[in-house]
Design a protein around this motif. Structure first.
Motif, PDB file in Angstrom:
ATOM      1  N   ALA A   1      77.417 -16.917-124.257  1.00  0.00           N
ATOM      2  CA  ALA A   1      77.397 -18.340-124.241  1.00  0.00           C
ATOM      3  C   ALA A   1      78.750 -18.994-124.731  1.00  0.00           C
ATOM      4  O   ALA A   1      78.564 -19.967-125.303  1.00  0.00           O
TER       5      ALA A   1
ATOM      6  N   LYS B   1      79.784 -12.420-113.556  1.00  0.00           N
ATOM      7  CA  LYS B   1      78.971 -11.661-114.302  1.00  0.00           C
ATOM      8  C   LYS B   1      78.845 -10.292-113.809  1.00  0.00           C
ATOM      9  O   LYS B   1      78.766 -10.152-112.667  1.00  0.00           O
TER      10      LYS B   1
ATOM     11  N   SER C   1      79.086 -20.779-119.335  1.00  0.00           N
ATOM     12  CA  SER C   1      77.760 -20.431-118.712  1.00  0.00           C
ATOM     13  C   SER C   1      77.889 -18.955-117.807  1.00  0.00           C
ATOM     14  O   SER C   1      76.872 -18.427-117.400  1.00  0.00           O
ATOM     15  N   ALA C   2      79.032 -18.576-117.876  1.00  0.00           N
ATOM     16  CA  ALA C   2      79.348 -17.140-117.001  1.00  0.00           C
ATOM     17  C   ALA C   2      79.278 -16.113-118.075  1.00  0.00           C
ATOM     18  O   ALA C   2      79.189 -14.834-118.060  1.00  0.00           O
TER      19      ALA C   2
ATOM     20  N   THR D   1      77.169 -14.076-120.419  1.00  0.00           N
ATOM     21  CA  THR D   1      75.887 -13.645-120.793  1.00  0.00           C
ATOM     22  C   THR D   1      75.792 -12.164-121.358  1.00  0.00           C
ATOM     23  O   THR D   1      76.908 -11.576-120.974  1.00  0.00           O
TER      24      THR D   1
END
Length: 206
Positions: free
Chosen positions: A36, A60, A86-87, A89
């Motif tokens: 994040a 991802k 957001s990408a 992870t």
């Protein structure tokens, strides 16, 4: 070179083929990141005919399709773009760079595979449920943490000052233990706050 009309070359221009080199992309790969967290990507891109454009492709690692992000030109032939938080992870991130020059020659970095950003996985902290002991009894509580990335977390009791000296022991190997011999004056409710850290990320539990 040669004229296109070989029967009447005097009326036709000659065409001389000229080789066109692809852009040169110099980039230091990003090895790791926290989850994040946005990741800036920079590269030095040069071409003798001028760089027409550059694109960062990322995804991802569990996905099949890449997202394209236009890289913005900066001073010194540096191009910049950002992989959004957001990408990023715990599934890791794949990416590569692409550039083209004014005459259509293009380059990809890396040439045939993808860079992989290893995203740190947070420790998992195990704390036993609430425990009731009688005055004069000994409270034995064992907590432990594991790290999906195979490092050994450090387990700490945040509010150790609420216990007698020596009542909390860090056993190492991601294990901590409370061994508290209560007394008649120990009555009350106690909330123990534990922390586990792998050196990058930290988690808490009570």
């Amino acid at each position: 070179g040669k004229a296109r009309d070989v029967l009447h070359p005097e009326f036709q221009p000659y065409y001389i083929p000229v080789s066109n080199s692809a852009p040169v992309i110099v980039h230091t790969p990003v090895a790791g990141s926290r989850a994040a967290t946005a990741i800036p990507i920079n590269a030095k891109i040069t071409d003798e005919d001028g760089v027409l454009g550059a694109i960062l492709y990322y995804r991802k690692s569990t996905e099949a399709v890449f997202t394209a992000e236009t890289m913005k030109a900066d001073t010194g032939n540096i191009y910049r773009a950002t992989i959004p938080a957001s990408a990023v992870t715990e599934n890791n991130v794949d990416y590569y760079l692409w550039a083209t020059d004014a005459f259509g020659a293009s380059a990809r970095n890396p040439s045939s595979w993808n860079y992989v950003i290893v995203v740190n996985k947070k420790p998992i902290l195990h704390v036993p449920p609430d425990t009731v002991v009688k005055e004069g009894d000994t409270l034995n509580m064992r907590v432990w943490a594991i790290d999906p990335d195979n490092t050994v977390p450090v387990v700490t009791l945040i509010n150790a000052a609420s216990l007698p000296i020596g009542a909390y022991i860090d056993s190492g190997n991601g294990v901590g233990r409370i061994a508290w011999r209560t007394t008649a004056t120990s009555q009350g409710n106690y909330a123990f706050i534990f922390r586990a850290s792998d050196g990058i990320d930290t988690v808490f539990d009570t």
